[in-house]
Design a protein around this motif. Structure first.
Motif, PDB file in Angstrom:
ATOM      1  N   PHE A   7      28.405 -38.714  58.892  1.00 45.71           N
ATOM      2  CA  PHE A   7      29.708 -38.330  58.342  1.00 45.71           C
ATOM      3  C   PHE A   7      30.530 -39.596  58.067  1.00 45.71           C
ATOM      4  O   PHE A   7      31.091 -40.173  59.019  1.00 45.71           O
ATOM      5  CB  PHE A   7      30.479 -37.454  59.338  1.00 45.71           C
ATOM      6  N   PRO A   8      30.594 -40.050  56.829  1.00 44.37           N
ATOM      7  CA  PRO A   8      31.474 -41.188  56.531  1.00 44.37           C
ATOM      8  C   PRO A   8      32.926 -40.717  56.702  1.00 44.37           C
ATOM      9  O   PRO A   8      33.331 -39.743  56.081  1.00 44.37           O
ATOM     10  CB  PRO A   8      31.159 -41.513  55.066  1.00 44.37           C
ATOM     11  N   ALA A   9      33.658 -41.375  57.571  1.00 43.49           N
ATOM     12  CA  ALA A   9      35.027 -40.918  57.862  1.00 43.49           C
ATOM     13  C   ALA A   9      35.952 -42.112  58.082  1.00 43.49           C
ATOM     14  O   ALA A   9      36.799 -42.096  58.970  1.00 43.49           O
ATOM     15  CB  ALA A   9      35.016 -40.008  59.098  1.00 43.49           C
ATOM     16  N   ALA A  10      35.762 -43.134  57.268  1.00 44.37           N
ATOM     17  CA  ALA A  10      36.567 -44.342  57.485  1.00 44.37           C
ATOM     18  C   ALA A  10      37.700 -44.489  56.475  1.00 44.37           C
ATOM     19  O   ALA A  10      38.596 -45.296  56.664  1.00 44.37           O
ATOM     20  CB  ALA A  10      35.666 -45.581  57.444  1.00 44.37           C
ATOM     21  N   GLY A  11      37.664 -43.665  55.412  1.00 47.19           N
ATOM     22  CA  GLY A  11      38.616 -43.854  54.299  1.00 47.19           C
ATOM     23  C   GLY A  11      40.075 -43.641  54.704  1.00 47.19           C
ATOM     24  O   GLY A  11      40.364 -42.967  55.693  1.00 47.19           O
ATOM     25  N   PHE A  12      40.972 -44.193  53.907  1.00 46.82           N
ATOM     26  CA  PHE A  12      42.400 -44.122  54.232  1.00 46.82           C
ATOM     27  C   PHE A  12      43.037 -42.766  53.897  1.00 46.82           C
ATOM     28  O   PHE A  12      44.033 -42.392  54.472  1.00 46.82           O
ATOM     29  CB  PHE A  12      43.165 -45.203  53.457  1.00 46.82           C
ATOM     30  N   GLY A  13      42.484 -42.064  52.913  1.00 48.70           N
ATOM     31  CA  GLY A  13      43.089 -40.787  52.532  1.00 48.70           C
ATOM     32  C   GLY A  13      44.457 -40.953  51.906  1.00 48.70           C
ATOM     33  O   GLY A  13      45.389 -40.190  52.178  1.00 48.70           O
ATOM     34  N   ILE A  53      28.948 -40.578  63.204  1.00 55.16           N
ATOM     35  CA  ILE A  53      30.221 -40.646  62.473  1.00 55.16           C
ATOM     36  C   ILE A  53      30.616 -42.099  62.232  1.00 55.16           C
ATOM     37  O   ILE A  53      30.672 -42.897  63.168  1.00 55.16           O
ATOM     38  CB  ILE A  53      31.323 -39.883  63.239  1.00 55.16           C
ATOM     39  N   VAL A  54      30.857 -42.413  60.960  1.00 58.92           N
ATOM     40  CA  VAL A  54      31.302 -43.763  60.598  1.00 58.92           C
ATOM     41  C   VAL A  54      32.823 -43.731  60.529  1.00 58.92           C
ATOM     42  O   VAL A  54      33.395 -43.085  59.649  1.00 58.92           O
ATOM     43  CB  VAL A  54      30.701 -44.214  59.248  1.00 58.92           C
ATOM     44  N   THR A  55      33.457 -44.391  61.486  1.00 63.59           N
ATOM     45  CA  THR A  55      34.918 -44.346  61.553  1.00 63.59           C
ATOM     46  C   THR A  55      35.506 -45.706  61.175  1.00 63.59           C
ATOM     47  O   THR A  55      34.779 -46.603  60.743  1.00 63.59           O
ATOM     48  CB  THR A  55      35.395 -43.973  62.968  1.00 63.59           C
TER      49      THR A  55
END
Ligand code: G1P
Length: 276
Positions: A7-13, A53-55
């Motif tokens: 789960f790539p989850a590092a983006g700033f949003g 999970i990639v944080t």
């Protein structure tokens, strides 16, 4: 067998600022459940129990969410609220979570490459939590694992989008295979093309099965004009060898990376649950 989901989850949003200033965008809820919990539940449902999970910076809430909260549990024990933690506690108990931090925001391909340490040398799934999908029967991940079991190469889930939307996505072109009307052998792929360069309107949505050679390909993939390493470019290397299949999944897709998609998903789930 596919055992691990990344789960790539590092983006700033940034599209959801100011909400995402201190809250990870993956933790934004559709009703009361964070997007990343829908994602992990989809992976569990597809038979995977190892969540990688990639944080990045500011994402601690993700680790806390997938951990037990004993103080809170004790506080609401024996009250009507106890039931509200049942689902997430089941997720915590049935899956293992590993984390790695992406230290620089260098694109989705770079995020996936950062996950190599958690995946190792085996085929794996990738799930982008802001693409929320529902289906009547099998989930999208279950569907593309079935496709992987047949073709034994990288798989991307696709959906047709209106032509004025193609610039927002990775697009594929391909040839239908095996008398199917939903499975393509990919011949070309391009990330967020200008309207004049769009090969088709078949957009990649955030579900992939990747073979582990993708890591070495990613190491050699050049950054795009914006300095980002794109998974779409790495997959093109495999596609040129006939090793990527695109599958038009059965179900409904909400692009919760956009405010409109997020709102549509919220309305859909609220209607489903009889709230509105
Ligand atoms: C990513 C991928 C893109 C894909 C999209 C699906 O883009 O790079 O190919 O179509 O996810 O949501 P992002 O939404 O991270 O810009």
């Amino acid at each position: 067998m596919i055992k691990k989901c990344l789960f790539p989850a590092a983006g700033f949003g940034t599209r959801f600022l100011p909400a995402t200033k201190a809250v990870p965008k993956e933790m934004l809820p559709i009703l009361t459940k964070p997007l990343l919990q829908y994602a992990v539940e989809e992976a569990l449902d597809a038979g995977m129990s190892n969540m990688a999970i990639v944080t990045g910076k500011g994402k601690r809430a993700i680790e806390d969410h997938f951990d037990r909260a004993l103080e809170l549990e004790t506080k609401i024990q024996g009250t009507q609220k106890e039931v509200l933690l049942k689902e997430i506690n089941a997720v915590c108990n049935n899956a293992t979570f590993t984390y790695v931090r992406q230290k620089q925001m260098l694109g989705l391909g770079h995020a996936i490459l950062t996950g190599e340490a958690l995946i190792g040398n085996e085929p794996f799934a990738v799930h982008l939590a802001d693409d929320l999908c529902t289906s009547e029967n099998d989930s999208v991940l279950t569907q593309i694992i079935q496709v992987y079991n047949k073709y034994q190469c990288s798989i991307v889930a696709i959906e047709e989008v209106p032509t004025d939307q193609t610039h927002k996505y990775g697009l594929i072109a391909g040839d239908l295979v095996d008398n199917t009307n939903d499975t393509y052998r990919v011949t070309d792929m391009i990330e967020k093309p200008a309207p004049k360069d769009t090969p088709t309107n078949m957009a990649i949505i955030g579900r992939y099965i990747l073979t582990p050679d993708i890591f070495n390909i990613l190491k050699q993939t050049k950054p795009d004009k914006g300095g980002e390493i794109q998974i779409t470019d790495a997959l093109l290397t495999q596609a040129k060898q006939g090793r990527v299949i695109a599958y038009k999944f059965k179900g409904k897709w909400f692009d919760c990376g956009s405010i409109q998609g997020y709102l549509e998903a919220t309305n859909y789930f609220a209607k489903q649950q009889g709230i509105i």
